[in-house]
Design a protein around this motif. Structure first.
Motif, PDB file in Angstrom:
ATOM      1  N   UNK A 158       0.517  -1.302  -0.163  1.00  0.00           N
ATOM      2  CA  UNK A 158       0.304  -0.362   0.159  1.00  0.00           C
ATOM      3  C   UNK A 158       1.276   1.086  -0.340  1.00  0.00           C
ATOM      4  N   UNK A 159       1.802   1.230   0.666  1.00  0.00           N
ATOM      5  CA  UNK A 159       2.908   2.882   0.947  1.00  0.00           C
ATOM      6  C   UNK A 159       3.631   2.324  -0.543  1.00  0.00           C
ATOM      7  N   UNK A 160       3.895   1.343  -1.619  1.00  0.00           N
ATOM      8  CA  UNK A 160       4.868   1.669  -2.631  1.00  0.00           C
ATOM      9  C   UNK A 160       3.511   1.737  -3.727  1.00  0.00           C
ATOM     10  N   UNK A 161       2.621   2.308  -3.333  1.00  0.00           N
ATOM     11  CA  UNK A 161       1.183   1.994  -4.648  1.00  0.00           C
ATOM     12  C   UNK A 161       1.195   3.795  -4.151  1.00  0.00           C
ATOM     13  N   UNK A 162       0.671   4.126  -3.070  1.00  0.00           N
ATOM     14  CA  UNK A 162       0.795   5.370  -2.678  1.00  0.00           C
ATOM     15  C   UNK A 162       1.395   6.947  -2.660  1.00  0.00           C
ATOM     16  N   UNK A 163       2.904   6.550  -2.682  1.00  0.00           N
ATOM     17  CA  UNK A 163       4.189   6.492  -2.485  1.00  0.00           C
ATOM     18  C   UNK A 163       4.313   7.231  -3.937  1.00  0.00           C
ATOM     19  N   UNK A 164       4.475   5.594  -5.286  1.00  0.00           N
ATOM     20  CA  UNK A 164       4.474   5.260  -6.150  1.00  0.00           C
ATOM     21  C   UNK A 164       6.137   5.730  -6.077  1.00  0.00           C
ATOM     22  N   UNK A 165       6.708   4.672  -5.750  1.00  0.00           N
ATOM     23  CA  UNK A 165       7.684   3.925  -4.854  1.00  0.00           C
ATOM     24  C   UNK A 165       8.020   2.448  -5.692  1.00  0.00           C
ATOM     25  N   UNK A 166       9.361   2.163  -6.113  1.00  0.00           N
ATOM     26  CA  UNK A 166       9.516   1.148  -6.351  1.00  0.00           C
ATOM     27  C   UNK A 166      10.763   0.128  -4.681  1.00  0.00           C
ATOM     28  N   UNK A 167       9.872  -0.446  -4.415  1.00  0.00           N
ATOM     29  CA  UNK A 167      11.447  -1.521  -3.123  1.00  0.00           C
ATOM     30  C   UNK A 167      10.968  -3.043  -3.467  1.00  0.00           C
ATOM     31  N   UNK A 168      11.818  -3.508  -2.837  1.00  0.00           N
ATOM     32  CA  UNK A 168      11.814  -5.054  -2.818  1.00  0.00           C
ATOM     33  C   UNK A 168      11.003  -5.469  -1.192  1.00  0.00           C
ATOM     34  N   UNK A 169      10.374  -6.629  -2.155  1.00  0.00           N
ATOM     35  CA  UNK A 169       9.262  -7.269  -0.728  1.00  0.00           C
ATOM     36  C   UNK A 169      10.730  -8.391   0.039  1.00  0.00           C
ATOM     37  N   UNK A 170      11.298  -8.470   1.086  1.00  0.00           N
ATOM     38  CA  UNK A 170      12.187  -9.554   2.111  1.00  0.00           C
ATOM     39  C   UNK A 170      11.010 -10.306   2.785  1.00  0.00           C
ATOM     40  N   UNK A 171      10.055 -11.318   2.635  1.00  0.00           N
ATOM     41  CA  UNK A 171       9.455 -12.389   2.720  1.00  0.00           C
ATOM     42  C   UNK A 171      10.135 -13.078   4.298  1.00  0.00           C
ATOM     43  N   UNK A 172       9.969 -12.874   5.296  1.00  0.00           N
ATOM     44  CA  UNK A 172      10.227 -13.981   6.209  1.00  0.00           C
ATOM     45  C   UNK A 172       9.339 -14.732   6.778  1.00  0.00           C
ATOM     46  N   UNK A 173       9.801 -15.859   8.155  1.00  0.00           N
ATOM     47  CA  UNK A 173       8.651 -16.762   8.436  1.00  0.00           C
ATOM     48  C   UNK A 173       8.411 -16.085   9.566  1.00  0.00           C
ATOM     49  N   UNK A 174       8.065 -15.570   9.349  1.00  0.00           N
ATOM     50  CA  UNK A 174       7.381 -14.334  10.915  1.00  0.00           C
ATOM     51  C   UNK A 174       7.813 -13.666  11.044  1.00  0.00           C
ATOM     52  N   UNK A 175       7.410 -11.967  12.117  1.00  0.00           N
ATOM     53  CA  UNK A 175       7.734 -11.150  12.026  1.00  0.00           C
ATOM     54  C   UNK A 175       9.009 -10.815  12.904  1.00  0.00           C
ATOM     55  N   UNK A 176       8.801 -12.033  14.055  1.00  0.00           N
ATOM     56  CA  UNK A 176      10.233 -11.925  14.561  1.00  0.00           C
ATOM     57  C   UNK A 176      11.481 -12.302  13.927  1.00  0.00           C
ATOM     58  N   UNK A 177      11.561 -13.099  13.161  1.00  0.00           N
ATOM     59  CA  UNK A 177      12.810 -13.226  11.894  1.00  0.00           C
ATOM     60  C   UNK A 177      12.516 -11.807  11.298  1.00  0.00           C
ATOM     61  N   UNK A 178      11.651 -11.280  10.909  1.00  0.00           N
ATOM     62  CA  UNK A 178      11.618  -9.970   9.872  1.00  0.00           C
ATOM     63  C   UNK A 178      12.768  -9.239  10.901  1.00  0.00           C
ATOM     64  N   UNK A 179      11.862  -8.792  12.246  1.00  0.00           N
ATOM     65  CA  UNK A 179      12.345  -7.636  13.445  1.00  0.00           C
ATOM     66  C   UNK A 179      13.887  -7.632  13.034  1.00  0.00           C
TER      67      UNK A 179
END
Length: 92
Positions: free
Chosen positions: A52-73
């Motif tokens: 949503x941020x990317x679409x609203x701000x009209x920017x391109x960023x790469x999504x890095x999915x992790x196996x849960x919020x704690x590993x992402x943090x």
């Protein structure tokens, strides 16, 4: 309902000279696809907030999915990723 917040790795922010959201958007527009953001996985609230941020701000960023919020943090804090969108309580 749970509020989400944008959290950026402080070292990445300092290195890139990003001080606020406007600076983040400006940097992302000048450097499409160079920033990445972590999430707790594909389809997670953080992933959808990032898209949503990317679409609203009209920017391109790469999504890095992790196996849960704690590993992402952990990935964010260790500098593996630049930023993430997370629930307010765990981000604080």
């Amino acid at each position: 309902m749970v509020p989400n917040v944008l959290v950026m790795n402080p070292e990445a922010a300092a290195r890139l000279g990003i001080r606020d959201v406007a600076g983040l958007i400006e940097h992302a527009r000048r450097n499409p696809g160079r920033l990445n953001y972590a999430s707790g996985g594909n389809g997670s609230a953080g992933h959808l907030a990032g898209e949503l941020f990317k679409a609203t701000a009209r920017v391109s960023m790469v999504h890095i999915p992790y196996a849960g919020a704690a590993p992402a943090q952990l990935g964010l804090m260790s500098g593996q990723t630049d930023l993430m969108f997370d629930n307010l309580a765990p981000a604080a």
